[in-house]
Design an enzyme around this catalytic site. Structure first.
Site, PDB file in Angstrom:
ATOM      1  N   TYR A   1       0.864  -1.194   0.000  1.00 14.99           N
ATOM      2  CA  TYR A   1       0.000   0.000   0.000  1.00 14.99           C
ATOM      3  C   TYR A   1       0.889   1.228   0.000  1.00 14.99           C
ATOM      4  O   TYR A   1       1.855   1.293   0.758  1.00 14.99           O
ATOM      5  CB  TYR A   1      -0.913   0.025   1.241  1.00 14.99           C
TER       6      TYR A   1
ATOM      7  N   GLU B   1      -0.410   4.868  -0.635  1.00 17.04           N
ATOM      8  CA  GLU B   1      -1.122   6.122  -0.898  1.00 17.04           C
ATOM      9  C   GLU B   1      -0.170   7.298  -0.776  1.00 17.04           C
ATOM     10  O   GLU B   1       0.626   7.370   0.174  1.00 17.04           O
ATOM     11  CB  GLU B   1      -2.271   6.308   0.096  1.00 17.04           C
TER      12      GLU B   1
ATOM     13  N   ASP C   1      -7.297  12.619 -25.315  1.00 14.84           N
ATOM     14  CA  ASP C   1      -7.350  11.233 -24.834  1.00 14.84           C
ATOM     15  C   ASP C   1      -6.764  10.372 -25.949  1.00 14.84           C
ATOM     16  O   ASP C   1      -7.408  10.128 -26.967  1.00 14.84           O
ATOM     17  CB  ASP C   1      -8.805  10.838 -24.535  1.00 14.84           C
TER      18      ASP C   1
ATOM     19  N   THR D   1      -4.620   5.175 -21.745  1.00 12.98           N
ATOM     20  CA  THR D   1      -4.469   3.871 -21.122  1.00 12.98           C
ATOM     21  C   THR D   1      -3.087   3.370 -21.539  1.00 12.98           C
ATOM     22  O   THR D   1      -2.485   3.878 -22.488  1.00 12.98           O
ATOM     23  CB  THR D   1      -5.546   2.871 -21.600  1.00 12.98           C
TER      24      THR D   1
ATOM     25  N   LYS E   1      -3.192  -0.576 -24.750  1.00 10.89           N
ATOM     26  CA  LYS E   1      -3.677  -0.774 -26.122  1.00 10.89           C
ATOM     27  C   LYS E   1      -2.456  -0.815 -27.049  1.00 10.89           C
ATOM     28  O   LYS E   1      -1.627  -1.709 -26.910  1.00 10.89           O
ATOM     29  CB  LYS E   1      -4.693   0.307 -26.473  1.00 10.89           C
TER      30      LYS E   1
ATOM     31  N   ARG F   1      -2.699  -3.357 -17.979  1.00  7.68           N
ATOM     32  CA  ARG F   1      -3.939  -2.610 -17.807  1.00  7.68           C
ATOM     33  C   ARG F   1      -3.656  -1.431 -16.888  1.00  7.68           C
ATOM     34  O   ARG F   1      -3.088  -1.595 -15.806  1.00  7.68           O
ATOM     35  CB  ARG F   1      -5.018  -3.493 -17.174  1.00  7.68           C
TER      36      ARG F   1
HETATM   37  N1  DSN Z   1     -13.128  -0.422 -24.177  1.00  9.82           N
HETATM   38  C1  DSN Z   1     -12.152   0.395 -24.858  1.00  9.82           C
HETATM   39  C2  DSN Z   1     -12.235   0.240 -26.336  1.00  9.82           C
HETATM   40  O1  DSN Z   1     -12.548  -0.854 -26.759  1.00  9.82           O
HETATM   41  O2  DSN Z   1     -11.955   1.157 -27.066  1.00  9.82           O
HETATM   42  C3  DSN Z   1     -12.243   1.815 -24.471  1.00  9.82           C
HETATM   43  O3  DSN Z   1     -12.572   1.945 -23.136  1.00  9.82           O
END
Ligand code: DSN
Length: 414
Positions: free
Chosen positions: A51, A53, A197, A223, A226, A232
């Site tokens: 932990y 924080e 974004d 994120t 991807k 993640r």
């Molecule tokens: N679920 C993601 C996507 O497929 O683009 C975005 O949050």
């Protein structure tokens, strides 16, 4: 996973089954990728026990001297990779990251301009069923009905009329490059904050295959899982004047303890993306997407906007007498994972829309080239055109398996 196999054979078996599914199928979900074993090892490490924080050097728990080093390393590598002034590496995923950006910069009820979901935007960009649309007063821009491309003059027109406090540029189903500079110029005309974004395209930006908004925009979220090919999670990058507010919005505003194992895995992924090979990867992702789009168009499919500049494309499947939901199901039978998608001005419902979204980030990781990508496109066309023919679908499944065996997944990643 020797221990897991002995301690919990049920979970072990399920993980084995999923490994086989990934190995033997073609992954075209545009938001997915395969991380390296190094990223997986960091994710599976003892850092999950901690932990912490707070932030580096300012924690609310003891014993964080190593975690401080891990987080500092992730920050340093992310700054080097994207050339940002400040980064918060603690966001747990994309939507919480975006929530933190809103909390840091605007008040409930404030006006924001973002891309409409069924035109390629994201739920957290102002959709009424999402917290963003419930808390903030979103005005949405769309793509042009004819070209399928965002018309920047229209964006300007709406911005001058509505005077939003923030302009949000980004997408989860749009295949063209955004004009970051133009967004910034429009925002400057009305004194709006600029928020990008880049969740889908962060890896392509990191790999220097497409332009970055970071030199222009106040705040950029992404994120990490991807095209960036990390664990993640998410990060928020910003110009220095926003740093304090962003950090306070993430913790204590939105989150408790950061996921330190994920932070370590982010550091590993940033380290990988800093290698020259990652630039080769990013370029190949786009080449594969363009080859796939060209082949699908040659087979008579309409691709929204007529092609792609990035890793994804939205394909209108209705001209083949099938819906997006049905196409997703047929392609699953053929061993190809996709996600149904609305198309701009869709006359169908979101649960059963007119399109499917395809992306090439994952197949490029397993070394698919443009010839393989064309072969996948042909298989998609064949499967959709023969959607009622079980024997044909079975033979397509066999050819997909052959392609997967030619490009093995868990031996091609390191
Ligand atoms: N679920 C993601 C996507 O497929 O683009 C975005 O949050």
């Amino acid at each position: 996973m020797k221990t897991l196999s002995q301690i919990d054979s049920l979970v072990y078996e399920l993980i084995n089954k999923e490994t086989a599914r990934q190995e033997d199928g073609i992954e075209l979900i545009a938001s997915e990728n395969y991380v390296s074993k190094a990223v997986m090892e960091a994710m599976g490490s003892c850092l999950t026990n901690k932990y912490s924080e707070g932030y580096v050097g300012k924690r609310y728990y003891g014993g964080n001297e190593i975690i401080d080093e891990v987080e500092a390393l992730a920050i340093e590598r992310c700054k080097e990779l994207f050339g940002c002034e400040h980064v918060n590496v603690q966001p747990l995923s994309g939507s919480p990251a975006n929530a933190a950006v809103f909390f840091a910069t605007i008040k409930p009820g404030d006006k924001v301009l973002g891309l409409q979901l069924d035109h390629g935007g994201h739920l957290s960009h102002g959709h009424p069923v999402n917290f963003s649309g419930m808390l903030y007063n979103f005005t949405q821009y769309q793509v042009d009905r004819e070209s399928g491309i965002i018309d920047m003059e229209k964006v300007r027109e709406i911005a001058l009329r509505e005077k939003p406090k923030m302009i949000l540029a980004g997408f989860s189903a749009y295949s063209r490059n955004l004009d970051w500079k133009k967004f910034k110029e429009i925002a400057d005309e009305i004194g709006a904050i600029t928020f990008a974004d880049i969740a889908h395209i962060a890896g392509l930006i990191a790999g220097k295959a497409i332009e970055s908004p970071i030199p222009y925009f106040d705040i950029t979220s992404t994120t990490t899982h991807k095209t960036l090919r990390g664990p993640r999670g998410a990060v928020i990058m910003c110009k220095e004047p926003f740093a304090k507010a962003i950090d306070r919005a993430v913790f204590p505003g939105m989150q408790g303890g950061p996921h330190d194992h994920a932070t370590a895995a982010k550091a590993v992924a940033f380290g990988e993306a800093l290698q020259p090979e990652f630039q080769v990867y990013a370029k190949a992702v786009i080449e594969n997407a363009q080859a796939m789009a060209a082949e699908l168009m040659a087979a008579g499919f309409r691709i929204i906007s007529g092609g792609t500049d990035n890793h994804l494309m939205v394909v209108d499947v209705t001209s083949k007498g099938i819906s997006g939901k049905e196409a997703e199901r047929i392609l699953d039978i053929a061993g190809i994972s996709t996600s149904r998608s609305t198309i701009p001005f869709d006359s169908r419902k979101p649960m059963d829309p007119s399109g499917v979204r395809l992306g090439t980030a994952a197949i490029t990781t397993r070394a698919f080239d443009t010839a393989d990508s064309r072969a996948v496109a042909q298989a998609i066309a064949q499967a959709i055109e023969n959607h009622g023919d079980e024997a044909k679908l079975k033979s397509i499944r066999e050819s997909i398996l052959e392609l997967c065996r030619k490009r093995p997944l868990y031996t091609s990643i390191v």
